[in-house]
Design a protein around this motif. Structure first.
Motif, PDB file in Angstrom:
ATOM      1  N   GLN B 319       0.815  -1.218   0.000  1.00 21.83           N
ATOM      2  CA  GLN B 319       0.000   0.000   0.000  1.00 21.83           C
ATOM      3  C   GLN B 319       0.849   1.268   0.000  1.00 21.83           C
ATOM      4  OE1 GLN B 319      -2.546  -0.586   3.386  1.00 21.83           O
ATOM      5  NE2 GLN B 319      -3.646  -2.277   2.421  1.00 21.83           N
ATOM      6  N   VAL B 321       4.219   3.766   1.783  1.00 28.32           N
ATOM      7  CA  VAL B 321       4.953   4.174   2.981  1.00 28.32           C
ATOM      8  C   VAL B 321       4.370   5.479   3.529  1.00 28.32           C
ATOM      9  CG1 VAL B 321       7.093   3.064   2.235  1.00 28.32           C
ATOM     10  CG2 VAL B 321       6.685   5.473   1.656  1.00 28.32           C
ATOM     11  N   ALA B 322       4.513   5.635   4.839  1.00 22.18           N
ATOM     12  CA  ALA B 322       4.116   6.896   5.480  1.00 22.18           C
ATOM     13  C   ALA B 322       5.354   7.741   5.776  1.00 22.18           C
ATOM     14  CB  ALA B 322       3.344   6.617   6.762  1.00 22.18           C
ATOM     15  N   ASN B 400       3.972   5.971  16.091  1.00 20.35           N
ATOM     16  CA  ASN B 400       3.281   4.897  15.373  1.00 20.35           C
ATOM     17  C   ASN B 400       1.766   5.047  15.387  1.00 20.35           C
ATOM     18  OD1 ASN B 400       5.713   3.772  14.701  1.00 20.35           O
ATOM     19  ND2 ASN B 400       5.693   2.260  16.354  1.00 20.35           N
ATOM     20  N   ALA B 401       1.228   5.651  16.447  1.00 21.59           N
ATOM     21  CA  ALA B 401      -0.224   5.875  16.482  1.00 21.59           C
ATOM     22  C   ALA B 401      -0.627   6.779  15.319  1.00 21.59           C
ATOM     23  CB  ALA B 401      -0.627   6.493  17.820  1.00 21.59           C
ATOM     24  N   ALA B 403       1.194   7.181  12.546  1.00 16.72           N
ATOM     25  CA  ALA B 403       1.473   6.458  11.288  1.00 16.72           C
ATOM     26  C   ALA B 403       0.283   5.589  10.894  1.00 16.72           C
ATOM     27  CB  ALA B 403       2.736   5.604  11.455  1.00 16.72           C
ATOM     28  N   VAL B 404      -0.279   4.878  11.856  1.00 17.20           N
ATOM     29  CA  VAL B 404      -1.439   4.026  11.554  1.00 17.20           C
ATOM     30  C   VAL B 404      -2.618   4.896  11.106  1.00 17.20           C
ATOM     31  CG1 VAL B 404      -3.118   2.408  12.533  1.00 17.20           C
ATOM     32  CG2 VAL B 404      -0.694   2.175  13.085  1.00 17.20           C
ATOM     33  N   HIS B 407      -2.214   5.754   7.482  1.00 18.85           N
ATOM     34  CA  HIS B 407      -2.599   4.628   6.618  1.00 18.85           C
ATOM     35  C   HIS B 407      -4.114   4.541   6.485  1.00 18.85           C
ATOM     36  CE1 HIS B 407       1.077   2.310   5.620  1.00 18.85           C
ATOM     37  NE2 HIS B 407       1.578   2.946   6.662  1.00 18.85           N
ATOM     38  N   ALA B 408      -4.818   4.909   7.549  1.00 16.32           N
ATOM     39  CA  ALA B 408      -6.279   4.815   7.548  1.00 16.32           C
ATOM     40  C   ALA B 408      -6.936   6.094   7.021  1.00 16.32           C
ATOM     41  CB  ALA B 408      -6.777   4.515   8.958  1.00 16.32           C
ATOM     42  N   MET B 410      -7.158   8.983   8.243  1.00 20.23           N
ATOM     43  CA  MET B 410      -7.975   9.530   9.322  1.00 20.23           C
ATOM     44  C   MET B 410      -7.961  11.057   9.305  1.00 20.23           C
ATOM     45  SD  MET B 410      -7.606   7.896  13.118  1.00 20.23           S
ATOM     46  CE  MET B 410      -8.418   6.342  13.326  1.00 20.23           C
ATOM     47  N   ASP B 414     -11.124  12.707  13.838  1.00 19.90           N
ATOM     48  CA  ASP B 414     -11.256  11.293  14.219  1.00 19.90           C
ATOM     49  C   ASP B 414     -10.082  10.842  15.085  1.00 19.90           C
ATOM     50  OD1 ASP B 414     -13.648  11.013  12.964  1.00 19.90           O
ATOM     51  OD2 ASP B 414     -12.866   9.979  11.194  1.00 19.90           O
ATOM     52  N   PHE B 415      -8.902  11.346  14.804  1.00 17.51           N
ATOM     53  CA  PHE B 415      -7.744  10.968  15.621  1.00 17.51           C
ATOM     54  C   PHE B 415      -7.923  11.443  17.062  1.00 17.51           C
ATOM     55  CE2 PHE B 415      -3.449  11.373  17.358  1.00 17.51           C
ATOM     56  CZ  PHE B 415      -2.986  10.089  17.137  1.00 17.51           C
TER      57      PHE B 415
END
Lengths: 444, 444
Positions: B319, B321-322, B400-401, B403-404, B407-408, B410, B414-415
């Motif tokens: 998919q 990279v961030a 990482n929170a 980063a995820v 990917h979503a 968001m 919403d975060f």
């Protein structure tokens, strides 16, 4: 307009403070039955471990500050005993026994949770730890009675945190519970790691032990069990909490799961002028989409805040909780988010779980330690459902990557693709959460 | 069927190993021009800091292991100089100068990246740090020449990690770059925190300093700059890397951004029988949806693995990279994911950024330290675009929170709603990432 708040802790004071910011002219009254408002209840075990720091250091903001700076009518020592939705009034009494009546236009119930002590003869000898006053009492007993042995009834978060705090003070701790397993919601292998760690730290654990009564013994107690008697200079009851929802129930409001007050995403109860927030109310679980009762501090603060946003218009709909939690027990951190295998099964998923052990950092790095991850996914949909972790290094924040994925309804396959941070001092190339997801993915 | 891999580092060996697991009968040949395969390049600075541990400890798996255990034809000392897509052959020479030819059915180019040293007289005196052999040479020089002063050209990740490693060895470090700012991609306030920290650690920084030539001086060098001369017992060139894409280019394959080899989500180049993976290839950025060249280890491993999955059927589409990265510089960790303000602007977003300073743990906790977060969102869509963090405690995994969330796809709103872990030893009630999002949300 009059906004009345019952309860002056996290949810209540968050709501009152934010309401003041949003509505400078609103008449805000907070009714608190105790003396303390706005303190860090979660920090009490750490404060108890430190004899030199008074418990009052945990006060975030004093009643005076709310009154003088924020112009909130904050009344401590005011116990509310009834809500009258028809008259839009609450009634109760002061500590002196004088009756009080307050009229509201909007009401917030933020009564929190109460410790549930087992119904045993002598249960009043058990000291709970929920309010700041409980913390002060435990600290007083430790200081005055030269406590050498403590017995804790229960083995949950609070019990385990207290167990560490007391051990740091040189007090020997015995933990007792009737159930057969430590932290039964955790996968057995992970629970066993924590159990082994407790035993290494000289904690005595009695599982499957039924308590019959608590008797006085000098300044302490004797915990009379079915198979033994335990001497306790200090006896702590940490056997769980229940939502404080009696007021709401008597007022005819709908209670839901675990007898928590049922709220909608705007924190409204079944009465549109009455909100509930904090440990007394329920929440939607983002994985199941169903109501749950998970009393945790972040939700309480967030819900209190949202009540203020929603007082006069629906502007802040809370999406729900993932049940993310972390606690420390000696050198170990234990974290969870989302569902365990059994919770997933009960919620109607077709769960698959897998456990891995990885390293917290690159293996050449000082501080690299084992980290144990259990991850749960749904066989039917491929969805990521939850994770549980323990280890001595790099546990707490790692759970948050999974928590965010749960909010995003991510599949295990999509989580595997996430670009998580790598540098040798902080992580192996594949973060343990990725390794866990990859291995779980193979089983799905 | 013959699978030929050019390059035996992260991407190449991941592909070869996984191809072996998936296809027990596949003929797998790996051609590596150096002597080392499968080592932790990112760990070299930490190994250099430790004179007692040989550089060869960073070897994850030896050539013998791949050959004997995995039955991979792994040929070190084999330099490939041309790919002939029409004949499905690669040609080159051994270290001894003997010509070699290998036929392939499927080819993987995993040639990585090369250090880009500035084109200066005497640049051969600069020691790069990219391959294990470079690490050995630097370690040898430090040991043999009793290095007291080191000069590092460049101030990126590698330069900063080396700066810490050399300081630990008692070597004084001077860093030089022609540009005016340290880590110019970071918000100025955060870059300034790192700069102050370097100076506290006795590092000499010369920004805006142009180097004219490097001259021999005893066993060391003199770095001749426009305004001064710098003595260097050791002169390190850490001025960046470039994709090793010459072979691909000469074979007529399409190069993309930063001259990296253009690949599709299946890691296929413009020739369907030729894949590229690792630092030589590009990737799709999950925020912009556009190709980027971000050479990082996790992507290299993941891409190598995916090549094996996709050898004969399209089964593993990456998919993207961030751009999540973290590095350590003395007591500070610096982490980033997604876009900076300027990257967002260049990508066509309408970015808004906000910086907050919070605490890494509850304020009563030992170890609680300042954590600085810059967060970037899009005014038009409300989308979360990226974050940059620095601090001494709890930085690496917090990124990482975010980063995820990237990917979503968001939104910031919403975060803000995510249920992140809280316990006093690990976090304030509102994790700094939530506080950053709430404050950014107010600006959007």
């Amino acid at each position: 307009m009059r906004f009345v708040v019952i309860g002056g802790d996290a949810a209540g004071m968050s709501a009152a403070s934010r309401a003041r910011r949003l509505y400078p002219d609103l008449e805000i009254t907070v009714l608190e039955q105790g003396h303390d408002v706005s303190y860090s209840a979660c920090s009490m075990p750490y404060n108890i471990a430190d004899p030199d720091t008074p418990m009052d250091d945990l006060v975030v903001r004093t009643a005076e500050e709310f009154i003088e700076k924020h112009h909130i009518h904050l009344l401590t020592g005011h116990e509310i005993t009834a809500i009258h939705p028809d008259k839009k009034q609450v009634t109760g009494r002061t500590l002196q026994g004088d009756p009080v009546v307050f009229a509201y236009d909007k009401l917030l119930i933020a009564t929190g949770a109460v410790p549930t002590l087992p119904d045993l003869p002598g249960k009043d000898r058990l000291m709970p730890l929920k309010q700041l006053e409980h913390g002060r009492r435990i600290k007083d007993v430790i200081r005055k009675n030269k406590v050498k042995n403590a017995v804790i009834l229960g083995m949950g978060y609070i019990a385990l945190e207290m167990c560490e705090a007391l051990t740091e003070l040189g007090i020997h701790v015995t933990m007792v519970k009737p159930g057969p397993r430590l932290l039964p919601w955790l996968p057995e292998k992970i629970a066993q790691i924590i159990q082994t760690h407790l035993i290494e730290k000289q904690i005595t654990l009695h599982m499957g032990t039924h308590i019959q009564r608590i008797e006085p013994a000098g300044t302490g107690s004797t915990i009379v069990c079915d198979t033994m008697n335990l001497d306790a200079d200090l006896a702590i009851g940490a056997t769980g909490v229940a939502p404080c929802s009696g007021l709401a129930k008597n007022a005819g409001l709908t209670l839901g799961v675990s007898n928590a007050i049922q709220v909608d995403p705007y924190l409204r109860t079944s009465n549109p002028d009455i909100f509930a927030a904090g440990d007394c109310g329920d929440a939607i679980h983002v994985v199941t989409g169903k109501p749950v009762w998970i009393p945790l501090a972040l939700r309480a603060n967030r819900a209190g805040w949202a009540v203020a946003d929603n007082l006069f218009k629906d502007s802040n709909a809370l999406q729900g909780v993932a049940g993310t939690a972390v606690f420390k027990v000696f050198d170990l951190a234990v974290a969870r988010t989302g569902l365990t295998f059994f919770e997933a099964k009960n919620a109607g998923f077709d769960p698959v779980e897998n456990q891995i052990t990885s390293l917290s950092r690159a293996r050449w790095q000082p501080g690299a330690a084992k980290i144990h991850v259990n991850m749960v996914g749904d066989r039917r949909s491929g969805r990521l459902l939850g994770a549980q972790i323990t280890g001595t290094d790099g546990v707490a924040h790692r759970i948050n990557a999974v928590a965010v994925a749960l909010h995003a309804t991510m599949s295990v396959a999509d989580f595997i693709q996430t670009d998580l941070a790598y540098a040798p001092p902080f992580s192996p190339t594949w973060d343990p959460m990725l390794t866990a997801a990859i291995q779980l993915g193979k089983k799905l």
